[in-house]
Design an enzyme around this catalytic site. Structure first.
Site, PDB file in Angstrom:
ATOM      1  N   GLU A 213     107.005  29.931 -49.268  1.00 16.42           N
ATOM      2  CA  GLU A 213     107.475  31.165 -48.636  1.00 16.42           C
ATOM      3  C   GLU A 213     106.861  31.253 -47.253  1.00 16.42           C
ATOM      4  OE1 GLU A 213     108.008  34.710 -51.373  1.00 16.42           O
ATOM      5  OE2 GLU A 213     106.222  33.760 -52.185  1.00 16.42           O
ATOM      6  N   ASP A 232     101.086  34.692 -59.859  1.00 15.61           N
ATOM      7  CA  ASP A 232     102.251  35.389 -59.289  1.00 15.61           C
ATOM      8  C   ASP A 232     103.513  34.528 -59.345  1.00 15.61           C
ATOM      9  OD1 ASP A 232     103.451  37.600 -57.782  1.00 15.61           O
ATOM     10  OD2 ASP A 232     103.499  36.224 -56.080  1.00 15.61           O
ATOM     11  N   HIS A 237     107.692  31.987 -62.720  1.00 11.72           N
ATOM     12  CA  HIS A 237     108.888  31.382 -62.132  1.00 11.72           C
ATOM     13  C   HIS A 237     108.901  29.855 -62.205  1.00 11.72           C
ATOM     14  CE1 HIS A 237     109.410  35.395 -60.852  1.00 11.72           C
ATOM     15  NE2 HIS A 237     108.761  35.342 -59.714  1.00 11.72           N
ATOM     16  N   LYS A 337     102.164  31.082 -49.819  1.00 10.36           N
ATOM     17  CA  LYS A 337     102.607  32.069 -48.834  1.00 10.36           C
ATOM     18  C   LYS A 337     102.273  31.500 -47.449  1.00 10.36           C
ATOM     19  CE  LYS A 337     103.326  35.690 -51.708  1.00 10.36           C
ATOM     20  NZ  LYS A 337     104.694  36.155 -51.970  1.00 10.36           N
TER      21      LYS A 337
HETATM   22  C1  BG6 Z   1     107.978  37.566 -56.900  1.00 14.21           C
HETATM   23  C2  BG6 Z   1     106.561  37.439 -56.415  1.00 14.21           C
HETATM   24  O1  BG6 Z   1     108.017  37.515 -58.302  1.00 14.21           O
HETATM   25  O2  BG6 Z   1     108.761  36.506 -56.367  1.00 14.21           O
HETATM   26  C3  BG6 Z   1     106.539  37.467 -54.888  1.00 14.21           C
HETATM   27  O3  BG6 Z   1     105.779  38.497 -56.936  1.00 14.21           O
HETATM   28  C4  BG6 Z   1     107.458  36.420 -54.319  1.00 14.21           C
HETATM   29  O4  BG6 Z   1     105.207  37.280 -54.422  1.00 14.21           O
HETATM   30  C5  BG6 Z   1     108.847  36.512 -54.949  1.00 14.21           C
HETATM   31  O5  BG6 Z   1     107.551  36.631 -52.924  1.00 14.21           O
HETATM   32  C6  BG6 Z   1     109.708  35.352 -54.531  1.00 14.21           C
HETATM   33  O6  BG6 Z   1     111.016  35.554 -54.952  1.00 14.21           O
HETATM   34  P1  BG6 Z   1     112.235  34.890 -54.168  1.00 14.21           P
HETATM   35  O7  BG6 Z   1     113.425  35.260 -54.995  1.00 14.21           O
HETATM   36  O8  BG6 Z   1     112.244  35.489 -52.784  1.00 14.21           O
HETATM   37  O9  BG6 Z   1     111.977  33.428 -54.130  1.00 14.21           O
END
Ligand code: BG6
Length: 485
Positions: A213, A232, A237, A337
């Site tokens: 990210e 997180d 995920h 991040k």
């Molecule tokens: C969230 C996290 O679950 O997913 C965040 O808490 C993260 O920190 C986000 O930024 C990322 O999601 P996506 O869909 O933008 O990849």
């Protein structure tokens, strides 16, 4: 639908725009209604006004249609109160009865908890005590992540929810599973005969899963400094993405069957012993940097973050799967991040050709690579070696590409549209289950424990870079390098 935390960020940015889009696409029944619940005292009209602004601001690719909004907004109601106050749940129960009568909802209710995780149990208990968790129709409960902060707390939370809701009515959301590109992994793997024979330790050398990210912590400093990247992003995920890539074929596309296979895979991941953690994991934190003439703050300079916070804003792990299909194949997962760009992808690195017969071309002999691009440039590419035109046998890697945008020319629904509709129709295929959440914590917890005691020297990567050098070393130990997405 009852949304707790209705004035919060998640509802404004994700849930309301998704519901509005579903209304726009005529996917919701005529009487569909939302009861927003939050602490601030608001009238129904004030709540509608706020939601209207949120939908206008955060609907990325949906035109604001006044007529659709007017009809949708008639079904929005608001109840104010403190989540710890039993009277709030009595007000919710009577509002539900009122809405059921006036809008003929049939008594089906989806509760959505978009509040502090520490409040989940209290909210479920409050609903139970006020009799709101039972009614004429079905009652389901959607809970946001994080689900617990370790194995024990995840178990305790499930126990608390089960006092009121059966496991089959608890929908633990992991929005990555709702992404079109993640769902497509199942279509790709299980509707194409040619890949299945290759999908194992004999042909796959290793797998990389990257979720980078470019943003920092965006005003969520105080939550994030407690959680960190491992909890997180990886615990939920990325492990779910890995399970989808590596699971055994499911006998059918029934929710239970698909979830059973995901769960089995998660339970087959090798759980690291404390002495294995150092060589197979990397924790990082971004420090300040100048990027493109701009000053970027370090994590410890972000609002709400303690000046000495030991948080990981970058995490990378090497995971092995203890089953016949994958024994010995490393799965490298990384997330961070403030990386140079936003990109999520999976790359499957196949074994090299057994013999290089083209003299002097060894450098060009890149192994075949299958890249599943989750976001933002959604698609799939297969890289292979080709002869360059001209005399002699000169080789070059080339790529065969599939792009969602150009192939379908259709809009993809957002993950929240898919998942909300699934919860409404009672399809839990893309939701995580208690055993999956516990299996993920079982993998992550030993790493967290060692990290907590390790006192890493942080920050160890500059904002805007690809993470700490130790992450490259982790792969180098097994003769691999991170693919540059
Ligand atoms: C969230 C996290 O679950 O997913 C965040 O808490 C993260 O920190 C986000 O930024 C990322 O999601 P996506 O869909 O933008 O990849």
């Amino acid at each position: 639908m009852v949304i707790f935390g209705a004035t919060g960020d998640l509802n404004r940015r994700k849930l309301m725009p998704a519901l509005f889009r579903l209304a726009y696409d005529r996917r919701l029944s005529a009487g569909f209604s939302v009861v927003g619940v939050s602490r601030s005292p608001l009238t129904d009209d004030e709540f509608r006004q706020r939601m209207c602004e949120a939908v206008k601001q955060f609907s990325e690719d949906t035109q604001f249609d006044e007529e659709v909004w007017r009809a949708f907004a008639q079904g929005l109601f608001y109840v104010a109160g403190d989540i710890g106050d039993p009277a709030l749940y009595r007000r919710i129960a009577s509002k539900l009865a009122e809405v059921e009568n006036a809008r003929h909802t049939g008594g089906n209710v989806l509760f959505y908890l978009s509040v502090q995780p520490s409040q989940y149990g209290r909210a479920a208990a409050g609903l139970g005590a006020a009799g709101a968790a039972k009614g004429n129709g079905w009652r389901r409960l959607v809970v946001e992540k994080p689900f617990g902060h370790d194995l024990e707390s995840a178990r305790a939370l499930s126990d608390e929810l089960h006092q009121v809701f059966q496991e089959s009515d608890v929908y633990r959301i992991d929005h990555y599973l709702g992404k079109e590109t993640v769902q497509n992994i199942l279509a790709f793997r299980f509707s194409n005969g040619i890949f299945e024979p290759l999908w194992n330790r004999r042909y796959v050398n290793h797998v990389q899963i990257t979720a980078a990210e470019s943003i920092g912590v965006e005003g969520r400093g105080s939550y994030y400094q407690e959680a960190g990247a491992l909890a997180d992003m990886i615990q939920n995920h990325l492990l779910q993405v890995m399970a989808t890539i590596a699971m055994e074929p499911s006998a059918s596309f029934q929710a239970q069957s698909v979830r059973d296979e995901r769960s089995k895979l998660l339970r087959a991941i090798h759980v690291m012993k404390p002495e294995e953690v150092a060589a197979n994991t990397v924790a990082g934190q971004y420090g300040p940097a100048h990027v493109g003439g701009k000053e970027m703050p370090g994590f410890r300079q972000e609002p709400g973050v303690e000046p000495q916070a030991p948080t990981d804003t970058y995490a990378a792990v090497t995971l092995l799967v203890d089953n016949w299909r994958w024994a010995g194949v490393p799965f490298y997962l990384r997330t961070g991040k403030r990386m140079p760009k936003r990109v999520t992808e999976i790359s499957i690195h196949f074994n090299p050709a057994p013999l290089a017969i083209f003299d002097g071309q060894a450098n060009e002999m890149a192994p075949n690579l299958l890249i599943v691009r989750i976001q933002p440039d959604e698609g799939i590419s297969l890289n292979f070696i080709s002869k360059r035109p001209g005399s002699g046998m000169k080789l070059r890697p080339v790529s065969m590409d599939f792009n969602y945008g150009s192939s379908f020319g259709e809009r993809s629904p957002s993950a929240y549209e898919t998942l909300l509709l699934d919860a409404i129709i009672g399809d839990a295929t893309l939701y995580t289950r208690q055993d999956m959440v516990e299996a993920s914590w079982t993998v992550v917890e030993p790493i967290q424990k060692v990290w907590r005691e390790a006192k890493h020297d942080l920050p160890n990567y500059a904002a805007g870079s690809w993470g700490p050098a130790s992450s490259d070393q982790m792969l180098a130990r097994r003769g691999h390098v991170w693919r540059q997405p």
